[in-house]
Write an enzyme that holds these catalytic residues in place. Structure first.
Site, PDB file in Angstrom:
ATOM      1  N   ASP A 183       0.844  -1.190   0.000  1.00  0.00           N
ATOM      2  CA  ASP A 183       0.000   0.000   0.000  1.00  0.00           C
ATOM      3  C   ASP A 183       0.882   1.244   0.000  1.00  0.00           C
ATOM      4  O   ASP A 183       2.059   1.198   0.379  1.00  0.00           O
ATOM      5  CB  ASP A 183      -0.951   0.012   1.200  1.00  0.00           C
ATOM      6  CG  ASP A 183      -0.226   0.173   2.521  1.00  0.00           C
ATOM      7  OD1 ASP A 183       0.722  -0.604   2.779  1.00  0.00           O
ATOM      8  OD2 ASP A 183      -0.591   1.067   3.302  1.00  0.00           O
ATOM      9  N   GLU A 229      -0.130  -0.730   5.817  1.00  0.00           N
ATOM     10  CA  GLU A 229       0.920  -0.208   6.693  1.00  0.00           C
ATOM     11  C   GLU A 229       0.835   1.303   6.818  1.00  0.00           C
ATOM     12  O   GLU A 229       1.034   1.859   7.906  1.00  0.00           O
ATOM     13  CB  GLU A 229       2.296  -0.615   6.152  1.00  0.00           C
ATOM     14  CG  GLU A 229       3.451  -0.337   7.093  1.00  0.00           C
ATOM     15  CD  GLU A 229       4.015   1.069   6.998  1.00  0.00           C
ATOM     16  OE1 GLU A 229       4.750   1.482   7.921  1.00  0.00           O
ATOM     17  OE2 GLU A 229       3.732   1.760   5.994  1.00  0.00           O
TER      18      GLU A 229
END
Length: 465
Positions: free
Chosen positions: A92, A154
């Site tokens: 991400d 994250e």
């Protein structure tokens, strides 16, 4: 496989690695509420699963987690008695901001000299590709058991992966070493192992001073202004030197031996260049730069909910909000830091305004010893790959996974290294990674896995006899 053979093999694999990185960068995998970007996250996870299947992982899968993100998990068994190495990175990314501000398109991997530009090129899709390429280089000769973890949230605090690991501790309990490829190097071509991270607390601060908007001429001077109250609260969190000041916040001393101190020095001229500070601008803080960045609290205002300039009217607003990010120094639990921040904000509330503080994200700081066998193996591999010794440094960022892994696999050595450096502009426009640093990280990781797996001291059957 010798060092030279690994280098030659990886050199031939890098064009395919860059193709894979371009495929990942093309996907705007920002985890959040936007449906299109959630689909991009799922597509990125699927690409990684396919790559792991091509590497003969028997059951790679994208696992839904409690925050709605997908974590890619895969295990491939090594020879009998082989150590287990966890390979972590995340796919991400941060939002790109205004695309027009980028020199190159944010979601198109673009090479300019030795730099590869694109969102996620350094943080941290490049890390994903580095893991995959190192495994491909070793092939069937990989002498360790691999547990691959590719996180999908994250940048939003990693709560899904954290919850999954704590709910499935048996899947991670046998980890002997964890390679966390999400740290930064102090400069181009300067390898580092990070042994301390600051924690993080993100909180939303809401201020209310009235029930309705008031005319600034009719009521100004007697009616309190929520925006000004918020500004005064935020101003109380920094002193005149620029130090973050929170009432009763401990100031732990991080010990540095002479060698570590030499590693940690951060010359002001280098910092100014890396940060893009104007000549007349002050470097903040009362301590040296390395300590300010790695071992002291730092509060940043991430956003405010105030009228935009185009919406300005002569009125007193009854509400104002801000989101603040507190980097928590090693040695201070995030829970304590969050409580002290909330207490400070309430204590420094002017005019008896209504103040609410809501914690959004919390993650503890992390420290790791620098004397374990896996640490020494990685230091040697990084030095060989880069042609210069690896240094040991701290990092001002936060990686929630580190504390979670320590809780479920307390014997594991947790090793943080990376492919980014100050010029990579992670979380900002024109994010990039140096191709030479990316390739060196692949070489170093392949050497590390080879050397750790062939070290007789790492064989598990010796522990059981």
């Amino acid at each position: 496989m010798t060092d030279d053979e690994l280098r030659r093999t990886i050199g031939t694999l890098m064009p395919d690695a860059l193709t894979r990185l371009a495929e990942l960068v093309r996907l705007p995998s920002e985890f959040g509420a936007d449906p299109e970007r959630r689909r991009a996250c799922a597509d990125a996870a699927a690409l990684i699963v396919d790559a792991l299947r091509d590497l003969d992982f028997p059951d790679p899968r994208a696992v839904p987690t409690s925050d709605g993100s997908l974590t890619v998990l895969a295990r491939r068994q090594g020879p009998p008695g082989a150590p287990t190495v966890l390979l972590y990175s995340h796919y991400d990314v941060q939002p790109e901001g205004t695309a027009a501000d980028w020199t190159h398109p944010p979601f198109e991997l673009t090479r300019d000299g030795d730099r590869l530009y694109g969102r996620g090129a350094a943080d941290c899709k490049g890390g994903v590709v580095a893991h995959l390429t190192a495994l491909r280089a070793l092939g069937d000769a990989c002498p360790v058991t691999i547990l691959f973890v590719g996180e999908g949230s994250e940048e939003q605090g990693g709560r899904g992966l954290d919850h999954y690991i704590r709910s499935h501790p048996a899947e991670f309990a046998d980890v002997d070493a964890a390679l966390i490829l999400d740290a930064a190097n102090p400069g181009p071509g300067r390898p580092a192992i990070v042994t301390s991270l600051r924690g993080v607390v993100v909180s939303r601060v809401s201020v209310r001073t009235g029930t309705r908007i008031l005319h600034s001429g009719t009521f100004g001077g007697a009616a309190p202004d929520a925006a000004m109250a918020l500004i005064r609260i935020l101003a109380s969190l920094r002193d005149d030197t620029g130090d973050t000041v929170i009432d009763d916040m401990p100031t732990p001393q991080i010990p540095h031996d002479a060698d570590h101190r030499a590693d940690a020095d951060y010359p002001e001229a280098a910092f100014r260049e890396n940060a893009g500070l104007p000549a007349a601008g002050r470097v903040l803080g009362s301590d040296d730069i390395a300590t300010q960045l790695w071992a002291r609290p730092a509060l940043t205002v991430l956003a405010t909910d105030l009228p935009a300039l185009g919406e300005a009217v002569p009125a007193i607003r009854p509400t104002a909000r801000a989101v603040v990010n507190l980097r928590v120094p090693p040695g201070v639990p995030a829970r304590l830091a969050s409580d002290l921040l909330t207490a400070h904000i309430r204590r420094h509330n002017p005019w008896n305004a209504e103040v609410d503080v809501e914690e959004v994200i919390s993650s503890d700081p992390f420290t790791a010893p620098a004397d374990g066998p896996a640490h020494r193996t990685l230091a040697g591999a990084l030095g060989a790959a880069h042609g210069r010794p690896a240094v040991t440094v701290g990092d001002g960022g936060s990686i929630p996974l580190c504390g979670t892994l320590r809780a479920v696999a307390p014997r594991a050595e947790i090793l943080l290294f990376g492919i980014s450096e100050p010029g990579s502009n992670i979380h900002a426009i024109d994010e990039s990674v140096l191709l030479s640093d990316l390739e060196a990280a692949v070489v170093a990781e392949a050497m590390f896995l080879r050397d750790l797996g062939t070290d007789p001291r790492q064989r598990k059957e010796e522990e059981q006899t």
